[in-house]
Design a protein around this motif. Sequence first.
Motif, PDB file in Angstrom:
ATOM      1  N   ASP A 446       0.812  -1.420   0.007  1.00 37.82           N
ATOM      2  CA  ASP A 446      -0.072  -0.019   0.054  1.00 37.82           C
ATOM      3  C   ASP A 446       0.871   1.154  -0.078  1.00 37.82           C
ATOM      4  O   ASP A 446       2.116   0.990   0.535  1.00 37.82           O
ATOM      5  CB  ASP A 446      -0.871   0.014   1.273  1.00 37.82           C
ATOM      6  CG  ASP A 446      -2.012  -0.922   1.250  1.00 37.82           C
ATOM      7  OD1 ASP A 446      -2.162  -1.546   0.101  1.00 37.82           O
ATOM      8  OD2 ASP A 446      -2.774  -0.890   2.219  1.00 37.82           O
ATOM      9  N   ASP A 448       0.118   4.961   1.587  1.00 36.40           N
ATOM     10  CA  ASP A 448      -0.758   5.721   2.317  1.00 36.40           C
ATOM     11  C   ASP A 448      -0.492   7.040   2.274  1.00 36.40           C
ATOM     12  O   ASP A 448       0.511   7.167   2.687  1.00 36.40           O
ATOM     13  CB  ASP A 448      -1.150   5.176   3.822  1.00 36.40           C
ATOM     14  CG  ASP A 448      -1.371   3.729   3.953  1.00 36.40           C
ATOM     15  OD1 ASP A 448      -2.360   3.434   3.010  1.00 36.40           O
ATOM     16  OD2 ASP A 448      -0.701   2.900   4.727  1.00 36.40           O
ATOM     17  N   SER A 481      -5.890   9.025   1.454  1.00 36.62           N
ATOM     18  CA  SER A 481      -5.852   7.754   0.283  1.00 36.62           C
ATOM     19  C   SER A 481      -5.160   6.804   0.787  1.00 36.62           C
ATOM     20  O   SER A 481      -4.057   6.769   1.362  1.00 36.62           O
ATOM     21  CB  SER A 481      -5.485   8.578  -0.874  1.00 36.62           C
ATOM     22  OG  SER A 481      -3.961   8.695  -0.869  1.00 36.62           O
ATOM     23  N   VAL A 482      -5.422   5.452   0.183  1.00 37.44           N
ATOM     24  CA  VAL A 482      -4.823   4.283   0.296  1.00 37.44           C
ATOM     25  C   VAL A 482      -4.964   3.772  -1.091  1.00 37.44           C
ATOM     26  O   VAL A 482      -5.899   3.282  -1.772  1.00 37.44           O
ATOM     27  CB  VAL A 482      -5.582   3.435   1.285  1.00 37.44           C
ATOM     28  CG1 VAL A 482      -4.839   1.887   1.268  1.00 37.44           C
ATOM     29  CG2 VAL A 482      -5.494   3.901   2.648  1.00 37.44           C
ATOM     30  N   ASP A 483      -3.659   3.729  -1.813  1.00 40.29           N
ATOM     31  CA  ASP A 483      -3.615   3.166  -3.024  1.00 40.29           C
ATOM     32  C   ASP A 483      -2.978   1.629  -2.839  1.00 40.29           C
ATOM     33  O   ASP A 483      -1.733   1.338  -2.335  1.00 40.29           O
ATOM     34  CB  ASP A 483      -2.439   3.981  -3.938  1.00 40.29           C
ATOM     35  CG  ASP A 483      -2.940   5.152  -4.158  1.00 40.29           C
ATOM     36  OD1 ASP A 483      -4.194   5.309  -4.555  1.00 40.29           O
ATOM     37  OD2 ASP A 483      -2.104   6.159  -4.268  1.00 40.29           O
ATOM     38  N   LYS A 484      -3.750   0.673  -2.945  1.00 38.68           N
ATOM     39  CA  LYS A 484      -3.571  -0.737  -2.887  1.00 38.68           C
ATOM     40  C   LYS A 484      -2.778  -1.235  -4.123  1.00 38.68           C
ATOM     41  O   LYS A 484      -3.593  -1.469  -5.144  1.00 38.68           O
ATOM     42  CB  LYS A 484      -4.541  -1.627  -2.422  1.00 38.68           C
ATOM     43  CG  LYS A 484      -5.174  -0.925  -1.092  1.00 38.68           C
ATOM     44  CD  LYS A 484      -6.448  -1.918  -0.523  1.00 38.68           C
ATOM     45  CE  LYS A 484      -6.528  -1.868   0.812  1.00 38.68           C
ATOM     46  NZ  LYS A 484      -5.396  -2.339   1.665  1.00 38.68           N
ATOM     47  N   GLN A 485      -1.667  -1.705  -4.085  1.00 41.01           N
ATOM     48  CA  GLN A 485      -0.719  -2.169  -5.417  1.00 41.01           C
ATOM     49  C   GLN A 485      -1.493  -3.647  -5.641  1.00 41.01           C
ATOM     50  O   GLN A 485      -1.490  -4.067  -6.924  1.00 41.01           O
ATOM     51  CB  GLN A 485       0.486  -2.241  -5.083  1.00 41.01           C
ATOM     52  CG  GLN A 485       1.107  -1.002  -4.576  1.00 41.01           C
ATOM     53  CD  GLN A 485       0.982   0.324  -5.706  1.00 41.01           C
ATOM     54  OE1 GLN A 485       1.075   0.037  -6.953  1.00 41.01           O
ATOM     55  NE2 GLN A 485       0.111   1.435  -5.171  1.00 41.01           N
ATOM     56  N   PRO A 488      -6.144  -2.770  -6.918  1.00 41.41           N
ATOM     57  CA  PRO A 488      -6.341  -1.470  -7.101  1.00 41.41           C
ATOM     58  C   PRO A 488      -7.807  -1.045  -6.843  1.00 41.41           C
ATOM     59  O   PRO A 488      -8.165   0.265  -6.630  1.00 41.41           O
ATOM     60  CB  PRO A 488      -5.828  -1.330  -8.738  1.00 41.41           C
ATOM     61  CG  PRO A 488      -4.829  -2.420  -8.812  1.00 41.41           C
ATOM     62  CD  PRO A 488      -5.281  -3.677  -7.914  1.00 41.41           C
ATOM     63  N   SER A 491      -8.732   0.867  -3.557  1.00 46.16           N
ATOM     64  CA  SER A 491      -8.162   1.801  -3.297  1.00 46.16           C
ATOM     65  C   SER A 491      -9.148   2.741  -2.603  1.00 46.16           C
ATOM     66  O   SER A 491     -10.247   2.747  -3.052  1.00 46.16           O
ATOM     67  CB  SER A 491      -7.363   2.343  -4.297  1.00 46.16           C
ATOM     68  OG  SER A 491      -6.069   1.600  -4.565  1.00 46.16           O
ATOM     69  N   THR A 492      -8.767   3.607  -1.726  1.00 45.42           N
ATOM     70  CA  THR A 492      -9.711   4.656  -1.109  1.00 45.42           C
ATOM     71  C   THR A 492      -9.331   5.939  -1.294  1.00 45.42           C
ATOM     72  O   THR A 492      -7.985   6.303  -1.175  1.00 45.42           O
ATOM     73  CB  THR A 492      -9.971   4.272   0.421  1.00 45.42           C
ATOM     74  OG1 THR A 492      -9.035   4.659   1.064  1.00 45.42           O
ATOM     75  CG2 THR A 492     -10.493   2.729   0.280  1.00 45.42           C
ATOM     76  N   ARG A 493     -10.441   6.990  -1.228  1.00 46.93           N
ATOM     77  CA  ARG A 493      -9.926   8.269  -1.278  1.00 46.93           C
ATOM     78  C   ARG A 493     -10.762   9.062  -0.432  1.00 46.93           C
ATOM     79  O   ARG A 493     -12.164   8.549  -0.358  1.00 46.93           O
ATOM     80  CB  ARG A 493     -10.139   8.969  -2.543  1.00 46.93           C
ATOM     81  CG  ARG A 493      -9.078   8.551  -3.759  1.00 46.93           C
ATOM     82  CD  ARG A 493      -7.568   9.362  -3.515  1.00 46.93           C
ATOM     83  NE  ARG A 493      -6.775   8.647  -4.591  1.00 46.93           N
ATOM     84  CZ  ARG A 493      -5.995   7.505  -4.693  1.00 46.93           C
ATOM     85  NH1 ARG A 493      -6.165   6.546  -3.937  1.00 46.93           N
ATOM     86  NH2 ARG A 493      -5.342   7.587  -5.832  1.00 46.93           N
ATOM     87  N   THR A 536     -14.817   4.006   3.540  1.00 44.16           N
ATOM     88  CA  THR A 536     -13.797   4.708   4.520  1.00 44.16           C
ATOM     89  C   THR A 536     -14.213   5.213   5.741  1.00 44.16           C
ATOM     90  O   THR A 536     -15.206   5.584   5.757  1.00 44.16           O
ATOM     91  CB  THR A 536     -13.425   5.670   3.288  1.00 44.16           C
ATOM     92  OG1 THR A 536     -14.388   6.654   3.264  1.00 44.16           O
ATOM     93  CG2 THR A 536     -12.988   5.229   1.904  1.00 44.16           C
TER      94      THR A 536
END
Length: 739
Positions: A446, A448, A481-485, A488, A491-493, A536
Motif C-alpha cells: 500500500d 498511504d 488515500s490508500v493506493d492498494k497495489q 487497485p 483503493s480509497t480516497r 472509508t
Amino acid sequence: MSLLALTLSLGTAWAQASTTLGEIAVEGQGGARRVGSTTLPGGGLPASTIVRPGQVVTEDPRGPVDGFVATRTSTATKTNTSLLETPQSVSVIGQEQIRATGAQTLTQATQYTPGVYSGVFGNDARLDWFLLRGFVAHDYGLYKDGLQLLNYGFNYFRTDPFGLERVEVLRGPSSLLFGSGTPGGMINTITKRPTAVPFGYVEAGADSFGNAYGGFDIGGPVDSSGHWFYRLTGIGRGGGTQIDAVDADRIYIAPALTYRPDGATSFTLLTSYQKDWTGVTANFLPYSGTVVPNASGLFIPRSLNVGDTRLNTFRREQAFIGYEFETALDATWTIRQNARYSFSQAFQNSFIGQLGYLAGTNETQLARYQFRDSSRVNLFQIDNQAQADFSDGLFRHTALFGVDYKNYQLHDNQASGYQFPGVPALDIVNPVYGVTPLPVSSYLIDKDSFQQLGFYAQDQIRITDRFSIIAGLRADFASTSVDKQLAPLNSTRRQDQALTYRIAGVYNFDFGLAPYVSYATSFQPQIGFDGRTGATFKPDNGEQIEVGFRYAPVGQRWILSFAAFDLTRSNPLIPIAPFITSFTQIGAVTSQGVEAQFVATLAEGLNITASVTAYDIKYGSNTLPEVAGRTPTATPQVLANVFADYTFQDGPLRGFGFGGGLRYVGSSYAVNNTLQARLVVPEYLLYDATIHYDFDNGIRASLTGANLGDDRFVSACQDASNCYYGEARRILGSISYKW
C-alpha cells in the motif's frame, strides 16, 4: 517570497532599534544550575530565547526544568505561558527527573505522570506505547518540538530521552492548535538546543541485561560576537534485553545550530539521525500461561524468545531536519515559523505468536507464523504563527494566528508465511531454534497518504489582573488515500473538513490558587476502510469538559494540581477480527475521571513527584451490541505513583543522595466481548530505587533499579491470545562528568 524571508526583512527596523536586547537575553544564562548537589549541563535559557525590554525571564518552555518543578509551558497554548495561567491539565518532565529515575526510554520517562499508562504492550525494544485518559496516544498523540510524529502501520518514530530537554504531557483535546490528534491528549518531546554558555558532558552506563551505553552533550558559542551557538548530542547503546538472544543496539546523533543576528531574531536548526537494530521483545502470548497457569500448570518464561535466534529482526533508520525561526517585529508582533522534514524506514522479519497454543499439546507448544514488513515514511510539516500582544483599552490580549500544513506518505509492504507445514511450534519448556525461514508472500502493498491544511486563531484575554480566558477556533481541510497495489479496486480516497474550538477560563488568586474550567474538541481523520461495511473511515471526533485547579504558593517551589474530566470520542475504531487488523466504526467511547499531581523541588535537596488517576471508560450503548457498556481491553482505570529523591546538602554526606518510587497499575480486561468470558488482567505494584553521589569535581555516579522485586506481571492483553509481559528487574549503573 517565503515567510522566512519576509519576516527577516520586516524585522530589520525592530532589530536595529533593539541592539541591546541580545545582551538582556544572554544575561543570567551562566553555567550549570545547581539543584541540591546535582549540577546539570547546559543550564539557563536556550541561546534562541528572545527577551523583550523590561521582561524578566527565568524559564523558557523549550529549555531546562529547574529540578522537578516547571513553571511555564508552550504546549497547551503555543505561547510562553505560566502553568498557573494554563486552563488545561499539563505535566512537565525535565531532564533532572528523567535522570533521577534512570529512564532510558520515553515509556520509562513518563511512568510517573498522571493520566498516562506507559508501556501498554509490555517491554518493547522497538516502540513506545501510551494511553492518555484511556485513549491510544502512540499513533497520533506523539509530537517532537510541537510538530506531530504520525505513527501508522508498522513504521513508528522513536525518541531517545538522552536527546531531550523536557517532555510535556497535555491531557485532553488539542486540535485547536495542532489539528489532527487523539482526544486523550498529546506527549510533546522538546529536544536539546544550543546554549549561550559553553559546557561539556559525557556519560556511560550499563544495565543488568548487559546493555551498555555511552553519550556526550556539548555546546556553547561558536564565535566571539555572540551570534552563533551550537550543540552536539549523541549516544550509542548496545547489548542484551530481557528476552534471550535479542539485543537492542542504537546510534543517535543530533547537531543543532542557533543564529542570532540581533536581539530580536533567532534561527535554530535542529537535526538528528538515529539507527536501531533489535528484535521483537513484546511477545504476543496467550492469557493462559502468562496471567494464569496454563493447562500443564506452567507459566511461559518471561525471557522466552518466541521468534528464533536466526529470525527475530527489527531495523529502523530515522532522520529529522528542521528549523525554528522567530522574530519580534515590534513591541506588539512576533512572527514564528517552525518546519521539519522527517524520514523513517523500517524492516521487520520475525516469527510471531498470536496464534495461541498448538492443539493437543496440553498448552506447551506455541503456534507461530512468519511476519515480514518493509516500510518507508516521508513526513513534511510547517507551522506559521503570528502573535500579537496588545491592549484594546479594556483588556490585555495575547492573540495567536496560524496556518499549518502536514504531508504524510507511507509505503508499506507486509508479508507472511503460512505455507504447509509452516513455522514449527515452539516448545515453551525446551525451545528449539535454528528454524529455516519460510518464503513469504506479500498480502499488502500500500501507499498511504495523509495531508492536512489548518487555519487557527486563539486569544488569551486578561479580563482583570486575576481572571483570564482563552478562546480559539480552527478550520481543517484533510485528505486521505490508500493506493492498494495488489487490489487497485479497493483503493480509497476521502476528503474531510472540520471546525474545532476551545474556550476556557482561569482565575489566579494572589495566594497561588488557580481554578479553571475548559471545553475543547478534537478531530482525527482515519486512514483505511471499515471491515464490516467496506466504507472509508470517517474522522473520529472528541469533546471534553474539564474543571480543575493548580496551587503553587508564592515563594514556594511546589505545585499541586487537580483535574476532573468528562471526555467523549465519537466514531472510534473497534477491532472486529483476530490479530487486531480489522476495525469498524460505530458509536462512541466515554472516559470520565479525576487526576491529581504533586511536584516539589525543595531547597533542602528533596525532589518529589506523585500522582493518582482514576477514570471510568466504556463503550456507549449505541456501539456494537457485543461491546456496548464494556471497558475496552488493555485499559487499566486506576494509576498511582510516587517518586522521591533526596540529596544531602551539608556535612560529611554532602553530595550523597538516595530515593525510590512506587508504581501502581490497576486491573484491566483481556476480552470486552459479551459473548466471551470476561478475562481480567490483575493489578500490580512495582518498586524502584536510586542511590547516587555527586563529587565536587563534576563527576557523578549513580545506581538505579526498576521493578526491584522482579515481579512477573502482565502489562495488558488485547485478547486471549495477545498478552504482554512487563519489564523485569532492571539495574542501571552510570557515571558522568561535566565541565
